[in-house]
Design a protein around this motif. Sequence first.
Motif, PDB file in Angstrom:
ATOM      1  N   ALA A 269      85.191  66.802 -27.552  1.00 49.39           N
ATOM      2  CA  ALA A 269      85.584  67.156 -28.920  1.00 49.39           C
ATOM      3  C   ALA A 269      84.463  67.912 -29.625  1.00 49.39           C
ATOM      4  O   ALA A 269      84.709  68.904 -30.325  1.00 49.39           O
ATOM      5  CB  ALA A 269      85.948  65.892 -29.703  1.00 49.39           C
ATOM      6  N   VAL A 270      83.221  67.430 -29.453  1.00 51.01           N
ATOM      7  CA  VAL A 270      82.080  68.131 -30.051  1.00 51.01           C
ATOM      8  C   VAL A 270      81.949  69.525 -29.458  1.00 51.01           C
ATOM      9  O   VAL A 270      81.719  70.507 -30.174  1.00 51.01           O
ATOM     10  CB  VAL A 270      80.777  67.336 -29.830  1.00 51.01           C
ATOM     11  CG1 VAL A 270      79.569  68.129 -30.326  1.00 51.01           C
ATOM     12  CG2 VAL A 270      80.848  65.989 -30.543  1.00 51.01           C
ATOM     13  N   LEU A 271      82.114  69.634 -28.139  1.00 49.29           N
ATOM     14  CA  LEU A 271      82.030  70.935 -27.472  1.00 49.29           C
ATOM     15  C   LEU A 271      83.136  71.871 -27.960  1.00 49.29           C
ATOM     16  O   LEU A 271      82.897  73.070 -28.165  1.00 49.29           O
ATOM     17  CB  LEU A 271      82.137  70.746 -25.956  1.00 49.29           C
ATOM     18  CG  LEU A 271      82.051  72.030 -25.108  1.00 49.29           C
ATOM     19  CD1 LEU A 271      80.723  72.731 -25.344  1.00 49.29           C
ATOM     20  CD2 LEU A 271      82.239  71.696 -23.627  1.00 49.29           C
ATOM     21  N   ALA A 272      84.332  71.318 -28.180  1.00 52.82           N
ATOM     22  CA  ALA A 272      85.445  72.140 -28.676  1.00 52.82           C
ATOM     23  C   ALA A 272      85.146  72.675 -30.068  1.00 52.82           C
ATOM     24  O   ALA A 272      85.400  73.848 -30.371  1.00 52.82           O
ATOM     25  CB  ALA A 272      86.734  71.307 -28.691  1.00 52.82           C
ATOM     26  N   PHE A 273      84.572  71.821 -30.919  1.00 51.90           N
ATOM     27  CA  PHE A 273      84.231  72.254 -32.279  1.00 51.90           C
ATOM     28  C   PHE A 273      83.206  73.382 -32.238  1.00 51.90           C
ATOM     29  O   PHE A 273      83.351  74.383 -32.948  1.00 51.90           O
ATOM     30  CB  PHE A 273      83.677  71.063 -33.061  1.00 51.90           C
ATOM     31  CG  PHE A 273      83.245  71.400 -34.461  1.00 51.90           C
ATOM     32  CD1 PHE A 273      84.164  71.382 -35.498  1.00 51.90           C
ATOM     33  CD2 PHE A 273      81.932  71.733 -34.740  1.00 51.90           C
ATOM     34  CE1 PHE A 273      83.775  71.703 -36.794  1.00 51.90           C
ATOM     35  CE2 PHE A 273      81.528  72.049 -36.025  1.00 51.90           C
ATOM     36  CZ  PHE A 273      82.452  72.031 -37.063  1.00 51.90           C
ATOM     37  N   ILE A 274      82.174  73.232 -31.409  1.00 49.22           N
ATOM     38  CA  ILE A 274      81.144  74.267 -31.296  1.00 49.22           C
ATOM     39  C   ILE A 274      81.744  75.550 -30.748  1.00 49.22           C
ATOM     40  O   ILE A 274      81.393  76.656 -31.185  1.00 49.22           O
ATOM     41  CB  ILE A 274      79.991  73.786 -30.391  1.00 49.22           C
ATOM     42  CG1 ILE A 274      79.339  72.527 -30.973  1.00 49.22           C
ATOM     43  CG2 ILE A 274      78.951  74.881 -30.213  1.00 49.22           C
ATOM     44  CD1 ILE A 274      78.788  72.709 -32.363  1.00 49.22           C
TER      45      ILE A 274
END
Length: 287
Positions: A269-274
Amino acid sequence: MIFFIAIILSIAIELGVKPLESWRKFGWFSQLTDWVTHQTDSTRFRDGPIVVLAIIVPVLFAVWLVSAMLGEVWGVFEFAFALVVLLISLGPSDPIRQTQDYIKALQDNDADEAKLHAEKILGREVDDDPVVTDQHVKESLFIKVCSSILGVFFWFIVLGPVGAAMVRLSCLLQERYAGTQSGLANSVTDLYQILMWIPARITVLCYAIVGSFVESLHALQKVSDLWQRDSDALLVETGLGALHIRDLSEEKEVNLELVVECLSLAKRAVLAFITFLAIIVIVSWIV
């Protein structure tokens, strides 16, 4: 572009400097909160939003003033200050790293160590039942991915270092007054809900994209829950839904594999946001 670079640098530093958490000491904020509440105890607005503003506004003004002054001197100093504020505002501890430590303790069959890490994640004493504790850890991870990471990034993009600091102070107050019944506690919760409303929905979208999109939506009782539901409850339900899980209460034993899956979803999820942020920056730069 500058704020995006600061976010990337903050992630790199967070991953590379483990003792960074020792710099995030907010005892001074607890003292400030005690002093303000004591000074306003005899006033007619002692139990409402004015006290909340009296606690956080001076800190935010100081952050804005320093940033503005450094910007007048040299932009590099302003960027460095913004990065420092962002790094301090993340957390105060890394929920992903803490969950990794919790998983490691479970893998080593070290119940005491697992309980210790669970208490760090939850910020309180945990239940003696390891199954209940495990459920709370998973739920807390879904929430803290938003409140400790993505929510900070979002408001940093919108308002710069002031936005990042505002989220952290709000979360600190929310943790302090959680479970209490008073006008002040209600005002703190209202501020937290306002600041988390948009980041929570963005995090829900990230959970759905990197997990099961359909199951995430099915976790909602009705479509209006997406904008009407309490942010924390929404994060937990859609996070579990993204992993094809409806209810943790049916678990009879600690499910290590499921904790690992929750952690993997949080990381994605963090990677998707970035990634979304990078796409927006690239497109705006080209246009």
